[in-house]
Write a protein that holds these residues in place. Structure first.
Motif, PDB file in Angstrom:
ATOM      1  N   VAL A 144       0.834  -1.210   0.000  1.00 31.94           N
ATOM      2  CA  VAL A 144       0.000   0.000   0.000  1.00 31.94           C
ATOM      3  C   VAL A 144       0.864   1.253   0.000  1.00 31.94           C
ATOM      4  O   VAL A 144       0.627   2.187  -0.775  1.00 31.94           O
ATOM      5  CB  VAL A 144      -0.947  -0.009   1.226  1.00 31.94           C
ATOM      6  CG1 VAL A 144      -1.671   1.332   1.358  1.00 31.94           C
ATOM      7  CG2 VAL A 144      -1.951  -1.139   1.107  1.00 31.94           C
ATOM      8  N   VAL A 145       1.872   1.281   0.852  1.00 30.47           N
ATOM      9  CA  VAL A 145       2.740   2.454   0.935  1.00 30.47           C
ATOM     10  C   VAL A 145       3.473   2.670  -0.376  1.00 30.47           C
ATOM     11  O   VAL A 145       3.554   3.796  -0.896  1.00 30.47           O
ATOM     12  CB  VAL A 145       3.740   2.287   2.099  1.00 30.47           C
ATOM     13  CG1 VAL A 145       4.776   3.404   2.082  1.00 30.47           C
ATOM     14  CG2 VAL A 145       3.005   2.287   3.428  1.00 30.47           C
ATOM     15  N   ARG A 146       4.022   1.579  -0.936  1.00 28.75           N
ATOM     16  CA  ARG A 146       4.768   1.725  -2.190  1.00 28.75           C
ATOM     17  C   ARG A 146       3.854   2.191  -3.330  1.00 28.75           C
ATOM     18  O   ARG A 146       4.240   3.058  -4.125  1.00 28.75           O
ATOM     19  CB  ARG A 146       5.424   0.387  -2.547  1.00 28.75           C
ATOM     20  CG  ARG A 146       6.461   0.489  -3.637  1.00 28.75           C
ATOM     21  CD  ARG A 146       7.091  -0.875  -3.894  1.00 28.75           C
ATOM     22  NE  ARG A 146       7.825  -1.348  -2.751  1.00 28.75           N
ATOM     23  CZ  ARG A 146       9.082  -0.997  -2.491  1.00 28.75           C
ATOM     24  NH1 ARG A 146       9.712  -0.135  -3.279  1.00 28.75           N
ATOM     25  NH2 ARG A 146       9.701  -1.492  -1.434  1.00 28.75           N
ATOM     26  N   ALA A 147       2.649   1.621  -3.421  1.00 30.74           N
ATOM     27  CA  ALA A 147       1.717   2.027  -4.486  1.00 30.74           C
ATOM     28  C   ALA A 147       1.306   3.487  -4.335  1.00 30.74           C
ATOM     29  O   ALA A 147       1.220   4.226  -5.321  1.00 30.74           O
ATOM     30  CB  ALA A 147       0.484   1.120  -4.461  1.00 30.74           C
ATOM     31  N   ARG A 148       1.055   3.900  -3.102  1.00 31.96           N
ATOM     32  CA  ARG A 148       0.645   5.286  -2.871  1.00 31.96           C
ATOM     33  C   ARG A 148       1.759   6.260  -3.222  1.00 31.96           C
ATOM     34  O   ARG A 148       1.532   7.281  -3.878  1.00 31.96           O
ATOM     35  CB  ARG A 148       0.235   5.456  -1.403  1.00 31.96           C
ATOM     36  CG  ARG A 148      -0.247   6.861  -1.063  1.00 31.96           C
ATOM     37  CD  ARG A 148      -1.414   7.278  -1.912  1.00 31.96           C
ATOM     38  NE  ARG A 148      -1.865   8.614  -1.577  1.00 31.96           N
ATOM     39  CZ  ARG A 148      -2.673   9.351  -2.328  1.00 31.96           C
ATOM     40  NH1 ARG A 148      -3.113   8.850  -3.484  1.00 31.96           N
ATOM     41  NH2 ARG A 148      -3.036  10.547  -1.954  1.00 31.96           N
ATOM     42  N   LEU A 149       2.977   5.955  -2.792  1.00 34.46           N
ATOM     43  CA  LEU A 149       4.101   6.840  -3.104  1.00 34.46           C
ATOM     44  C   LEU A 149       4.369   6.872  -4.596  1.00 34.46           C
ATOM     45  O   LEU A 149       4.687   7.924  -5.161  1.00 34.46           O
ATOM     46  CB  LEU A 149       5.348   6.369  -2.345  1.00 34.46           C
ATOM     47  CG  LEU A 149       5.335   6.564  -0.827  1.00 34.46           C
ATOM     48  CD1 LEU A 149       6.577   5.938  -0.203  1.00 34.46           C
ATOM     49  CD2 LEU A 149       5.254   8.041  -0.477  1.00 34.46           C
ATOM     50  N   HIS A 150       4.252   5.715  -5.255  1.00 34.96           N
ATOM     51  CA  HIS A 150       4.489   5.669  -6.697  1.00 34.96           C
ATOM     52  C   HIS A 150       3.456   6.509  -7.440  1.00 34.96           C
ATOM     53  O   HIS A 150       3.774   7.171  -8.433  1.00 34.96           O
ATOM     54  CB  HIS A 150       4.450   4.222  -7.189  1.00 34.96           C
ATOM     55  CG  HIS A 150       4.798   4.067  -8.633  1.00 34.96           C
ATOM     56  ND1 HIS A 150       6.085   4.193  -9.111  1.00 34.96           N
ATOM     57  CD2 HIS A 150       4.010   3.820  -9.733  1.00 34.96           C
ATOM     58  CE1 HIS A 150       6.086   4.020 -10.423  1.00 34.96           C
ATOM     59  NE2 HIS A 150       4.841   3.800 -10.822  1.00 34.96           N
ATOM     60  N   ALA A 151       2.210   6.487  -6.965  1.00 39.31           N
ATOM     61  CA  ALA A 151       1.157   7.271  -7.626  1.00 39.31           C
ATOM     62  C   ALA A 151       1.379   8.763  -7.477  1.00 39.31           C
ATOM     63  O   ALA A 151       0.917   9.556  -8.315  1.00 39.31           O
ATOM     64  CB  ALA A 151      -0.213   6.886  -7.050  1.00 39.31           C
ATOM     65  N   LEU A 152       2.096   9.183  -6.437  1.00 38.83           N
ATOM     66  CA  LEU A 152       2.325  10.616  -6.226  1.00 38.83           C
ATOM     67  C   LEU A 152       3.316  11.202  -7.230  1.00 38.83           C
ATOM     68  O   LEU A 152       3.294  12.416  -7.458  1.00 38.83           O
ATOM     69  CB  LEU A 152       2.841  10.856  -4.800  1.00 38.83           C
ATOM     70  CG  LEU A 152       1.848  10.581  -3.661  1.00 38.83           C
ATOM     71  CD1 LEU A 152       2.525  10.764  -2.316  1.00 38.83           C
ATOM     72  CD2 LEU A 152       0.641  11.502  -3.777  1.00 38.83           C
ATOM     73  N   GLY A 153       4.191  10.375  -7.798  1.00 35.74           N
ATOM     74  CA  GLY A 153       5.190  10.900  -8.728  1.00 35.74           C
ATOM     75  C   GLY A 153       6.117  11.896  -8.063  1.00 35.74           C
ATOM     76  O   GLY A 153       6.318  13.009  -8.550  1.00 35.74           O
ATOM     77  N   ILE A 154       6.697  11.490  -6.926  1.00 32.11           N
ATOM     78  CA  ILE A 154       7.495  12.414  -6.122  1.00 32.11           C
ATOM     79  C   ILE A 154       8.706  12.936  -6.893  1.00 32.11           C
ATOM     80  O   ILE A 154       9.063  14.111  -6.783  1.00 32.11           O
ATOM     81  CB  ILE A 154       7.948  11.712  -4.828  1.00 32.11           C
ATOM     82  CG1 ILE A 154       6.725  11.352  -3.984  1.00 32.11           C
ATOM     83  CG2 ILE A 154       8.898  12.584  -4.027  1.00 32.11           C
ATOM     84  CD1 ILE A 154       7.061  10.573  -2.743  1.00 32.11           C
ATOM     85  N   GLY A 155       9.349  12.065  -7.674  1.00 30.33           N
ATOM     86  CA  GLY A 155      10.548  12.479  -8.398  1.00 30.33           C
ATOM     87  C   GLY A 155      10.295  13.656  -9.327  1.00 30.33           C
ATOM     88  O   GLY A 155      11.010  14.666  -9.291  1.00 30.33           O
ATOM     89  N   GLY A 156       9.266  13.553 -10.167  1.00 27.45           N
ATOM     90  CA  GLY A 156       8.969  14.641 -11.093  1.00 27.45           C
ATOM     91  C   GLY A 156       8.535  15.901 -10.376  1.00 27.45           C
ATOM     92  O   GLY A 156       8.943  17.023 -10.738  1.00 27.45           O
ATOM     93  N   ARG A 157       7.709  15.761  -9.355  1.00 24.25           N
ATOM     94  CA  ARG A 157       7.264  16.936  -8.606  1.00 24.25           C
ATOM     95  C   ARG A 157       8.428  17.633  -7.906  1.00 24.25           C
ATOM     96  O   ARG A 157       8.535  18.863  -7.927  1.00 24.25           O
ATOM     97  CB  ARG A 157       6.220  16.514  -7.568  1.00 24.25           C
ATOM     98  CG  ARG A 157       4.900  16.040  -8.170  1.00 24.25           C
ATOM     99  CD  ARG A 157       3.877  15.818  -7.078  1.00 24.25           C
ATOM    100  NE  ARG A 157       2.602  15.375  -7.619  1.00 24.25           N
ATOM    101  CZ  ARG A 157       1.504  15.226  -6.895  1.00 24.25           C
ATOM    102  NH1 ARG A 157       1.533  15.488  -5.593  1.00 24.25           N
ATOM    103  NH2 ARG A 157       0.383  14.823  -7.449  1.00 24.25           N
ATOM    104  N   LEU A 158       9.282  16.825  -7.275  1.00 18.65           N
ATOM    105  CA  LEU A 158      10.437  17.402  -6.596  1.00 18.65           C
ATOM    106  C   LEU A 158      11.360  18.097  -7.590  1.00 18.65           C
ATOM    107  O   LEU A 158      11.882  19.194  -7.309  1.00 18.65           O
ATOM    108  CB  LEU A 158      11.193  16.306  -5.853  1.00 18.65           C
ATOM    109  CG  LEU A 158      12.457  16.732  -5.104  1.00 18.65           C
ATOM    110  CD1 LEU A 158      12.111  17.741  -4.020  1.00 18.65           C
ATOM    111  CD2 LEU A 158      13.153  15.523  -4.493  1.00 18.65           C
ATOM    112  N   GLY A 159      11.566  17.479  -8.761  1.00 18.85           N
ATOM    113  CA  GLY A 159      12.414  18.104  -9.767  1.00 18.85           C
ATOM    114  C   GLY A 159      11.854  19.428 -10.246  1.00 18.85           C
ATOM    115  O   GLY A 159      12.582  20.428 -10.348  1.00 18.85           O
TER     116      GLY A 159
END
Length: 453
Positions: A144-159
């Motif tokens: 659940v945690v991995r799927a949720r984090l993956h859906a957020l697209g943290i890498g692109g947003r942070l970049g």
């Protein structure tokens, strides 16, 4: 005031407390067991009371209808009275049953010790454990945690966020502030002791002779040592020219006492001239035999440093002796003071090389993260892995926060708090039970009459 409590001080909403009993606030009126009733809770409780009044009024209404229709039916009012009476009777049953069910959640109906009533106050701790297990299994699982984090697209947003100069400036400033704060909190004596011990231990455990030998071997092979030999020859020649009398005097002073003075002088002059000639030739002749001897000596010494056990042991003993000297330890310890002052100065100066490089690195990282899909996947993988590790490793500690907090709540105030939030909707169950019961009673009576006819 019908158990009302007002929130004072900084409390707004509910607070979870550990342990039992009440926490004293800044004034009177704070709820016990970690709860604080604020204005929103009071408004909800007013809504619950209004809905209770409505549901109870509807019960009284159907009871009154039942009484009147029963009287009318006995008075010969007609068949319609039976239908209405049946509907009212079933409505009363439905209303009373749902009143019992809703009330049993929060307290004992009519104060009677009926089993399986006052569920929330008596089962509060079990509910807390169940809630903690539910959260742990359904919200803190690795998938659940991995799927949720993956859906957020943290890498692109942070970049994209870091690629903005203003955001990079902000992060740089925050990092500089944090760095200054950390260096200010640390005590120099403690850090100096740690740094000195670390450097000394590292130097003592690492054998330096082979490394020195390899370096010296490469230097000799590249001819890098020749500039050193040139410098030594030049300085030795110049010194000999400047201190010729001293050299000749030293030679004469070492002569036997029975030799004539003029012989000693001649010997001294001869030795001085030969030394001067030797150094002059060695300085001016790159192919001088003495230079070749130096090359061979350095080559052999480099080989001994790498392979000769005795030479390596002597170098290690010399290293240990140097490290144990107080002057060396003082230099190692004082290195932290210089490094600390340099870092603080660089962190405070907005135009320092350190801050400019950090800002430039952040902008570059942001631009790459915003456009490079592979880098985004890599960063997101790191973040997901770190978060999943923390969640799965400390899941019991995280869920215990829920169970321990619920266990510390006061049962009565817990029941009142929950009732304030969901009690209004529960009163609709009573209303619906009255209506549905009346309709069911009317239907059953109608069917019975039809079959009886």
């Amino acid at each position: 005031m019908d158990h009302r409590t007002k929130a004072v001080g900084n409390g707004a909403g509910s607070r979870a407390g550990s342990g039992s009993g009440a926490r004293a606030g800044n004034g009177a009126g704070t709820g016990s067991g970690g709860f604080v009733f604020n204005e929103a809770d009071e408004e909800r409780r007013h809504g619950v009371r209004r809905m209770k009044t409505t549901a109870t009024g509807l019960l009284i209404l159907v009871a009154l209808v039942y009484v009147l229709t029963t009287w009318a039916e006995h008075a010969g009012a007609g068949a319609w009275a039976g239908y209405v009476r049946a509907a009212a009777e079933a409505g009363m049953v439905g209303a009373l049953a749902d009143w019992f069910a809703v009330t049993a959640l929060f307290r004992r109906p009519l104060g009677l010790p009926i089993p399986h009533t006052a569920i929330i106050p008596t089962k509060k701790d079990q509910l807390g454990v169940s809630l903690g297990e539910f959260v742990g299994e359904n919200f803190l699982s690795a998938d659940v945690v991995r799927a949720r984090l993956h859906a957020l697209g943290i890498g692109g947003r942070l970049g994209s966020w870091l690629a903005e100069p203003a955001h990079a400036d902000r992060v740089t400033a925050e990092l500089a502030t944090a760095l200054r704060g950390a260096l200010t909190v640390l005590r120099d004596s403690d850090v100096q002791a740690v740094v000195g011990e670390a450097i000394t231990r590292r130097a003592e455990t690492a054998e330096i002779a082979p490394g020195i030998g390899k370096t010296l071997e490469r230097v000799v092979a590249d001819g890098g040592h020749r500039r050193v030999v040139d410098l030594v020859c030049l300085k030795a020649h110049d010194w000999l020219v400047t201190h010729g009398e001293s050299v000749m005097g030293a030679v004469q002073g070492g002569a036997p006492g029975w030799t004539p003075r003029f012989v000693d002088r001649k010997v001294g002059e001869r030795v001085y001239k030969e030394l001067l000639r030797f150094l002059t030739e060695m300085r001016d002749m790159p192919e001088h035999p003495a230079r070749g001897a130096v090359d061979r000596f350095l080559t052999d010494f480099a080989a001994d440093l790498q392979s000769d056990t005795d030479t390596r042991a002597r170098v290690e003993r010399l290293k240990s002796e140097i490290l144990q000297r107080g002057e060396v330890q003082d230099v190692i310890a004082s290195a932290w003071t210089a490094i600390r002052a340099m870092i603080i100065s660089a962190a405070e100066d907005e135009h320092s090389e350190l801050r400019l490089r950090v800002r430039s690195s952040l902008l570059s990282l942001g631009s790459r993260l915003a456009t490079d899909g592979r880098l985004q996947d890599k960063v997101e993988g790191w973040i997901e892995g770190a978060v999943v590790y923390v969640v799965t490793t400390y899941r019991a500690e995280i869920t215990s926060l829920i169970t321990d907090t619920v266990a510390g709540w006061d049962a009565e105030h817990t029941s009142r708090k929950i009732e304030a939030h969901i009690g209004r909707d529960l009163q609709f169950i009573r209303i619906n039970g009255t209506v549905v019961g009346a309709l069911a009673g009317l239907l059953i009576y109608t069917v019975s009459q039809a079959l009886g006819a």
